[in-house]
Scaffold this motif. Sequence first.
Motif, PDB file in Angstrom:
ATOM      1  N   SER A  13      -9.459  -6.676  -2.957  1.00  0.00           N
ATOM      2  CA  SER A  13      -9.277  -5.426  -3.693  1.00  0.00           C
ATOM      3  C   SER A  13      -9.254  -4.254  -2.721  1.00  0.00           C
ATOM      4  O   SER A  13      -9.663  -4.376  -1.554  1.00  0.00           O
ATOM      5  CB  SER A  13     -10.422  -5.234  -4.689  1.00  0.00           C
ATOM      6  OG  SER A  13     -11.641  -4.993  -3.991  1.00  0.00           O
ATOM      7  N   GLU A  14      -8.791  -3.104  -3.211  1.00  0.00           N
ATOM      8  CA  GLU A  14      -8.776  -1.901  -2.360  1.00  0.00           C
ATOM      9  C   GLU A  14     -10.192  -1.573  -1.884  1.00  0.00           C
ATOM     10  O   GLU A  14     -10.400  -1.206  -0.721  1.00  0.00           O
ATOM     11  CB  GLU A  14      -8.189  -0.724  -3.145  1.00  0.00           C
ATOM     12  CG  GLU A  14      -6.705  -0.861  -3.440  1.00  0.00           C
ATOM     13  CD  GLU A  14      -6.203   0.241  -4.344  1.00  0.00           C
ATOM     14  OE1 GLU A  14      -6.507   1.425  -4.078  1.00  0.00           O
ATOM     15  OE2 GLU A  14      -5.510  -0.076  -5.331  1.00  0.00           O
ATOM     16  N   GLU A  15     -11.140  -1.711  -2.782  1.00  0.00           N
ATOM     17  CA  GLU A  15     -12.535  -1.424  -2.414  1.00  0.00           C
ATOM     18  C   GLU A  15     -13.026  -2.381  -1.330  1.00  0.00           C
ATOM     19  O   GLU A  15     -13.713  -1.964  -0.379  1.00  0.00           O
ATOM     20  CB  GLU A  15     -13.422  -1.541  -3.653  1.00  0.00           C
ATOM     21  CG  GLU A  15     -14.887  -1.192  -3.383  1.00  0.00           C
ATOM     22  CD  GLU A  15     -15.755  -1.295  -4.634  1.00  0.00           C
ATOM     23  OE1 GLU A  15     -16.987  -1.141  -4.503  1.00  0.00           O
ATOM     24  OE2 GLU A  15     -15.212  -1.538  -5.728  1.00  0.00           O
TER      25      GLU A  15
ATOM     26  N   ILE B  40     -11.154  -3.984   0.891  1.00  0.00           N
ATOM     27  CA  ILE B  40     -10.462  -3.654   2.146  1.00  0.00           C
ATOM     28  C   ILE B  40     -11.120  -2.447   2.808  1.00  0.00           C
ATOM     29  O   ILE B  40     -11.386  -2.450   4.020  1.00  0.00           O
ATOM     30  CB  ILE B  40      -8.969  -3.355   1.889  1.00  0.00           C
ATOM     31  CG1 ILE B  40      -8.234  -4.630   1.464  1.00  0.00           C
ATOM     32  CG2 ILE B  40      -8.317  -2.734   3.125  1.00  0.00           C
ATOM     33  CD1 ILE B  40      -8.118  -5.678   2.552  1.00  0.00           C
ATOM     34  N   TYR B  41     -11.374  -1.432   2.010  1.00  0.00           N
ATOM     35  CA  TYR B  41     -12.017  -0.222   2.529  1.00  0.00           C
ATOM     36  C   TYR B  41     -13.354  -0.567   3.178  1.00  0.00           C
ATOM     37  O   TYR B  41     -13.667  -0.104   4.277  1.00  0.00           O
ATOM     38  CB  TYR B  41     -12.215   0.776   1.387  1.00  0.00           C
ATOM     39  CG  TYR B  41     -12.771   2.121   1.796  1.00  0.00           C
ATOM     40  CD1 TYR B  41     -11.927   3.202   2.034  1.00  0.00           C
ATOM     41  CD2 TYR B  41     -14.149   2.323   1.936  1.00  0.00           C
ATOM     42  CE1 TYR B  41     -12.435   4.440   2.400  1.00  0.00           C
ATOM     43  CE2 TYR B  41     -14.659   3.552   2.302  1.00  0.00           C
ATOM     44  CZ  TYR B  41     -13.800   4.602   2.537  1.00  0.00           C
ATOM     45  OH  TYR B  41     -14.315   5.830   2.912  1.00  0.00           O
TER      46      TYR B  41
ATOM     47  N   ASP C 227       2.999  -3.180   2.654  1.00  0.00           N
ATOM     48  CA  ASP C 227       2.296  -2.865   1.410  1.00  0.00           C
ATOM     49  C   ASP C 227       1.701  -1.461   1.513  1.00  0.00           C
ATOM     50  O   ASP C 227       0.701  -1.253   2.195  1.00  0.00           O
ATOM     51  CB  ASP C 227       1.201  -3.909   1.183  1.00  0.00           C
ATOM     52  CG  ASP C 227       0.456  -3.728  -0.130  1.00  0.00           C
ATOM     53  OD1 ASP C 227       0.363  -2.587  -0.633  1.00  0.00           O
ATOM     54  OD2 ASP C 227      -0.068  -4.733  -0.650  1.00  0.00           O
TER      55      ASP C 227
ATOM     56  N   VAL D 279       0.044   0.388  -0.605  1.00  0.00           N
ATOM     57  CA  VAL D 279      -1.313   0.546  -1.133  1.00  0.00           C
ATOM     58  C   VAL D 279      -2.330   0.066  -0.102  1.00  0.00           C
ATOM     59  O   VAL D 279      -3.340   0.729   0.164  1.00  0.00           O
ATOM     60  CB  VAL D 279      -1.481  -0.211  -2.463  1.00  0.00           C
ATOM     61  CG1 VAL D 279      -2.936  -0.169  -2.922  1.00  0.00           C
ATOM     62  CG2 VAL D 279      -0.566   0.379  -3.529  1.00  0.00           C
ATOM     63  N   LEU D 280      -2.076  -1.084   0.474  1.00  0.00           N
ATOM     64  CA  LEU D 280      -2.965  -1.615   1.508  1.00  0.00           C
ATOM     65  C   LEU D 280      -2.980  -0.690   2.717  1.00  0.00           C
ATOM     66  O   LEU D 280      -4.049  -0.385   3.271  1.00  0.00           O
ATOM     67  CB  LEU D 280      -2.509  -3.017   1.919  1.00  0.00           C
ATOM     68  CG  LEU D 280      -3.290  -3.710   3.038  1.00  0.00           C
ATOM     69  CD1 LEU D 280      -4.769  -3.815   2.697  1.00  0.00           C
ATOM     70  CD2 LEU D 280      -2.702  -5.089   3.309  1.00  0.00           C
TER      71      LEU D 280
ATOM     72  N   LYS E 136      -2.398   2.503   2.826  1.00  0.00           N
ATOM     73  CA  LYS E 136      -3.120   3.729   2.485  1.00  0.00           C
ATOM     74  C   LYS E 136      -4.624   3.497   2.470  1.00  0.00           C
ATOM     75  O   LYS E 136      -5.409   4.351   2.929  1.00  0.00           O
ATOM     76  CB  LYS E 136      -2.662   4.244   1.122  1.00  0.00           C
ATOM     77  CG  LYS E 136      -3.326   5.547   0.698  1.00  0.00           C
ATOM     78  CD  LYS E 136      -2.794   6.031  -0.643  1.00  0.00           C
ATOM     79  CE  LYS E 136      -3.447   7.340  -1.050  1.00  0.00           C
ATOM     80  NZ  LYS E 136      -2.910   7.835  -2.359  1.00  0.00           N
ATOM     81  N   THR E 137      -5.050   2.339   1.983  1.00  0.00           N
ATOM     82  CA  THR E 137      -6.476   2.030   1.915  1.00  0.00           C
ATOM     83  C   THR E 137      -7.092   1.940   3.307  1.00  0.00           C
ATOM     84  O   THR E 137      -8.173   2.478   3.566  1.00  0.00           O
ATOM     85  CB  THR E 137      -6.701   0.707   1.155  1.00  0.00           C
ATOM     86  OG1 THR E 137      -6.109   0.806  -0.143  1.00  0.00           O
ATOM     87  CG2 THR E 137      -8.183   0.410   1.006  1.00  0.00           C
TER      88      THR E 137
ATOM     89  N   LYS F 292      -7.197   5.422   4.807  1.00  0.00           N
ATOM     90  CA  LYS F 292      -8.262   6.239   4.210  1.00  0.00           C
ATOM     91  C   LYS F 292      -9.617   5.868   4.797  1.00  0.00           C
ATOM     92  O   LYS F 292     -10.448   6.757   5.075  1.00  0.00           O
ATOM     93  CB  LYS F 292      -8.284   6.076   2.695  1.00  0.00           C
ATOM     94  CG  LYS F 292      -9.239   7.053   2.005  1.00  0.00           C
ATOM     95  CD  LYS F 292      -9.130   6.961   0.498  1.00  0.00           C
ATOM     96  CE  LYS F 292      -9.933   8.080  -0.172  1.00  0.00           C
ATOM     97  NZ  LYS F 292     -11.318   8.214   0.312  1.00  0.00           N
TER      98      LYS F 292
ATOM     99  N   GLU G 285       1.930   6.120   5.529  1.00  0.00           N
ATOM    100  CA  GLU G 285       0.725   6.399   4.745  1.00  0.00           C
ATOM    101  C   GLU G 285      -0.352   7.086   5.585  1.00  0.00           C
ATOM    102  O   GLU G 285      -1.054   7.983   5.094  1.00  0.00           O
ATOM    103  CB  GLU G 285       0.175   5.107   4.139  1.00  0.00           C
ATOM    104  CG  GLU G 285       1.088   4.468   3.089  1.00  0.00           C
ATOM    105  CD  GLU G 285       1.361   5.389   1.911  1.00  0.00           C
ATOM    106  OE1 GLU G 285       0.471   6.169   1.531  1.00  0.00           O
ATOM    107  OE2 GLU G 285       2.478   5.327   1.367  1.00  0.00           O
TER     108      GLU G 285
END
Length: 237
Positions: free
Chosen positions: A73-75, A77-78, A115, A117-118, A120-121, A124, A146
Amino acid sequence: MIDINCDMGEGIGNEAALMPYINSANIACGYHAGDVATMRKVIALCLQCNVHIGAHPSFPDRENFGRTPMQLSEEEIYTVVTEQLIAINKVAKECGVRLHHVKPHGALYNMAAKDAVLAKTIAKAVKDFDASLIYYGLSGSVMIEEASKLGLITAAEVFADRTYQSDGSLTPRHQSNALLQDKAAVVQQVIQFVRQNKVQAVTGEEIFVKADTICVHGDGAHAVEFAKAIHQKLNEK
C-alpha cells in the motif's frame, strides 16, 4: 563533469576498488542487503575519497535482493522508505556527514519508473524526511516528474551497463540482452549519453535521454573495469 554513481554496501566487497572512479555511492540500507556495519564501512570510504553519500532504499526483500516486485500500500511504501532513510541517516550522523541523495533500488525503482502513484509516494517520503536530498530516478520517467512536482531536486539517471527498450525503459533483467558485458560497448553507450543525449535501444532506434548521472552497478561482474574505463574516457583531455 557528469556524476557517476554506483550501488554499494550490497555484500560484493569491491567498494574500495570502485571509489576512485565514481562521484556518488548509493548505499544499501538493510532491506535488500547490508547492515549498520556495511553502511558505516562504505560511508568511511566515501569520506576518504570525497564521494557523495546516498541512500539506496528497497522493498523489504533480502531473499531476492530487492529485485522481485511487491504489492504494498502507499502507506507501507512510505513507511518502508522512511525507515531506511532513518537507518542510514543515523549512521551518517555518527560519521559526521550528511546524506546527499536517494536512489530507490531494484524492483522498487523499476516499478516507480512506470507507476506515478508509487513514484509520488516515494518522493513524498524523501521530501518529508529531508527536502534538500537529491532524488535520483530513471531519465524521462514519472519518477522524475513526480519528484519535481513536489519540489525535490532531481537527477535524471542513465545506465552504463544496461540496455534500453524503445520507450526509454530498461530491458528487464530476466531477458538475455539486459546487461552489457563488453567494456567497449559500455564506454560507447556512455559517450552517446553525454555527447548526444541519446541511447540506441535494443530495437536499433535512437531515443532521447537526459543524463545528469550515470550508474555503474556495483554487483556487476565487470563493475570495477567498467567504472575505470568510463572515468578515464570522460576525463580525457
